[in-house]
Motif scaffolding. Structure first.
Motif, mmCIF file in Angstrom:
data_model
loop_
_atom_site.group_PDB
_atom_site.id
_atom_site.type_symbol
_atom_site.label_atom_id
_atom_site.label_comp_id
_atom_site.label_asym_id
_atom_site.label_seq_id
_atom_site.Cartn_x
_atom_site.Cartn_y
_atom_site.Cartn_z
ATOM 1 N N GLU A 189 -6.232 7.406 8.582
ATOM 2 C CA GLU A 189 -6.377 6.836 7.248
ATOM 3 C C GLU A 189 -7.747 6.192 7.086
ATOM 4 O O GLU A 189 -8.407 5.832 8.062
ATOM 5 C CB GLU A 189 -5.280 5.798 6.988
ATOM 6 C CG GLU A 189 -3.865 6.361 7.041
ATOM 7 C CD GLU A 189 -3.549 7.307 5.897
ATOM 8 O OE1 GLU A 189 -4.356 7.369 4.937
ATOM 9 O OE2 GLU A 189 -2.515 7.996 5.964
ATOM 10 N N LYS A 191 -10.121 3.344 4.606
ATOM 11 C CA LYS A 191 -10.030 2.217 3.683
ATOM 12 C C LYS A 191 -10.138 2.713 2.241
ATOM 13 O O LYS A 191 -10.952 3.568 1.926
ATOM 14 C CB LYS A 191 -11.142 1.200 3.963
ATOM 15 C CG LYS A 191 -10.950 0.415 5.248
ATOM 16 C CD LYS A 191 -12.056 -0.601 5.412
ATOM 17 C CE LYS A 191 -11.898 -1.384 6.724
ATOM 18 N NZ LYS A 191 -12.987 -2.377 6.895
ATOM 19 N N TYR A 280 1.242 8.567 0.737
ATOM 20 C CA TYR A 280 0.084 7.981 0.062
ATOM 21 C C TYR A 280 -0.636 9.008 -0.811
ATOM 22 O O TYR A 280 -1.728 9.466 -0.478
ATOM 23 C CB TYR A 280 -0.886 7.402 1.095
ATOM 24 C CG TYR A 280 -0.317 6.287 1.918
ATOM 25 C CD1 TYR A 280 -0.420 4.959 1.507
ATOM 26 C CD2 TYR A 280 0.364 6.548 3.113
ATOM 27 C CE1 TYR A 280 0.118 3.928 2.260
ATOM 28 C CE2 TYR A 280 0.906 5.513 3.872
ATOM 29 C CZ TYR A 280 0.782 4.222 3.438
ATOM 30 O OH TYR A 280 1.316 3.189 4.184
ATOM 31 N N GLN A 348 -3.197 -1.210 7.932
ATOM 32 C CA GLN A 348 -2.116 -0.696 7.089
ATOM 33 C C GLN A 348 -2.254 -1.130 5.636
ATOM 34 O O GLN A 348 -2.125 -0.318 4.720
ATOM 35 C CB GLN A 348 -0.763 -1.162 7.646
ATOM 36 C CG GLN A 348 0.443 -0.545 6.959
ATOM 37 C CD GLN A 348 0.614 0.930 7.274
ATOM 38 O OE1 GLN A 348 0.179 1.391 8.316
ATOM 39 N NE2 GLN A 348 1.220 1.662 6.363
ATOM 40 N N ASN A 351 -4.742 0.757 3.389
ATOM 41 C CA ASN A 351 -4.570 2.193 3.191
ATOM 42 C C ASN A 351 -4.198 2.549 1.758
ATOM 43 O O ASN A 351 -4.067 3.725 1.440
ATOM 44 C CB ASN A 351 -3.468 2.735 4.118
ATOM 45 C CG ASN A 351 -3.961 2.888 5.549
ATOM 46 O OD1 ASN A 351 -5.158 2.847 5.794
ATOM 47 N ND2 ASN A 351 -3.042 3.068 6.465
#
Length: 432
Positions: A189, A191, A280, A348, A351
């Motif tokens: 992942e 930012k 996501y 986390q 993300n």
């Protein structure tokens, strides 16, 4: 009494280890933050609080993981039965989803509020997800209506029989049953864009509700060859991209939405505890300008790729890997807390740019429909400065509920403006 019933009766006097998701939520607890969500049902007549209290007292023992207190051991936290007085129904408050402290409220992690013709249930996420919470709320509401003389309300769906013993599968950690893929897929992942805004004072949660017609939203979504969930995800991404373009920034960042997936849709389970995972959907504006049609298509393809049993099985297997590690099991709890909190805040939580959950079209037993106007759902206080969005529908009424801890409402304004531009009539309500 059957062997199965005896086993469950024994469990009800026992403690429950936190499920795979629940172990994270107490770790993130702060003086000004708890993982608390709210579910509300709006009836057609004003609530009688004394009858509601009676319904709550009759209902909660049917849900042993909600009639519980959280305790801390040397290596883990767990839920134990809570026979203290309460919880007690309260008149509603202006700012919902306030922190739940583990030793307050006679150690209950459930609150029940009333206001006018609305009943609201707030629960700490350590007890269960929105599906479990909705079972508690609707079972309590059915009991309340029966006490007022409503006849013909059958049990079924989210309405459980308060006189029956819970099935042992209602109390299980379903993650561990299905976390059996042969590989743990890695997570790479990056930012994402974070909304900049002025923090509200502690104990302030800004609520903005959009109420609209399911048939109108569905017609517009079909025009984009998308489902309602895909369309509303795209609208939120569009709002976030618009907000990012308005800000003076040195560089753009990807825009992503943290979207919980109800794993019960893919794996047979009747657990009332947490059984969700996150996906996501997002777009990267560094690759170029996206038209709204392109955003919808991107979300549509992302959903088709990720929402399947095999991908999700791999995801929960990755989540379960650390829990099953024998070395990690014997690490003291305070060290686990430090590592988990560090991982969540540094990685986390960064993300995603916002949160969005869709509980879908809610069904109730036929004899109950005529007493209900609509439902609301709130993801609660965001962990960091951003907005959370929750969607639920009942009949032809769809509600989009935003909850934010920042003063500015630019994202919400862009979101609802896009819906209106697409021809959807929106009624706005707010606690502001």
């Amino acid at each position: 009494m059957t062997k199965k019933e005896n086993k469950v009766k024994t469990q009800r006097g026992d403690w429950y280890k936190l499920d795979l998701s629940a172990i994270v939520y107490p770790t993130l607890q702060r003086r000004d933050f708890s993982s608390v969500y709210r579910l509300s049902v709006v009836l057609k007549e004003e609530i009688k609080p004394e009858v509601l209290q009676q319904a709550l007292d009759m209902t909660l023992p049917r849900f042993p993981t909600y009639k519980a207190a959280i305790r801390k051991g040397l290596f883990w936290r767990y839920l134990e039965p809570n026979d203290r007085p309460g919880p007690f129904v309260q008149e509603d408050v202006r700012n919902p989803c306030q922190p739940m402290y583990f030793k307050a409220n006679n150690r209950y992690l459930v609150r029940v509020y009333y206001y006018g013709n609305r009943i609201s249930l707030e629960a700490h996420h350590s007890l269960g997800d929105g599906t479990g919470g909705m079972c508690v709320l609707l079972t309590m509401t059915a009991t309340y209506l029966r006490l007022l003389g409503a006849g013909g309300i059958q049990n079924g769906g989210f309405v459980l029989d308060i006189d029956s013993e819970p099935d042992e599968e209602e109390l299980e950690d379903a993650y561990m049953r299905y976390a059996n893929a042969k590989v743990c897929p890695p997570r790479l992942e990056e930012k994402t864009y974070r909304v900049r805004g002025t923090a509200e004072p502690f104990y302030t949660l800004n609520i903005i509700d959009g109420i609209m017609s399911v048939s109108e939203v569905m017609a517009v979504a079909k025009g984009y060859h998308a489902t309602i969930t895909e369309y509303l995800n795209a609208v939120l991404l569009y709002a976030l991209l618009t907000k990012q373009r308005e800000e003076p920034r040195v560089s753009l960042r990807p825009v992503k939405i943290a979207m919980p997936v109800n794993l019960r849709r893919f794996f047979p389970s009747i657990t009332l505890r947490n059984f969700i995972t996150m996906i996501y959907p997002g777009v990267d504006p560094r690759l170029g300008e996206y038209t709204f049609e392109e955003i919808v298509e991107h979300v549509h393809n992302y959903m088709r790729y990720h929402l399947n049993e095999k991908f999700l099985r791999g995801d929960i297997t990755t989540n379960a890997a650390t829990q099953r590690n024998p070395l990690i099991r014997v690490v003291p709890l305070f060290i686990k807390d430090y590592v988990v909190r560090l991982f969540y805040t540094r990685i986390q939580d960064r993300n995603s740019s916002a949160g969005l959950t869709n509980m879908g079209a809610l069904k109730v037993p036929e004899g109950m429909r005529d007493y209900i106007q609509r439902f609301d759902i709130y993801m609660g206080q965001p962990f960091s400065r951003r907005t959370n969005c929750a969607i639920i529908s009942f009949g032809d009424i769809l509600t989009v509920n935003f909850a934010s801890s920042i003063i500015e409402a630019d994202v919400e304004r862009h979101f609802f403006r896009k819906l209106v531009q697409d021809g959807i009539h929106v009624k706005i309500e707010s606690n502001r």
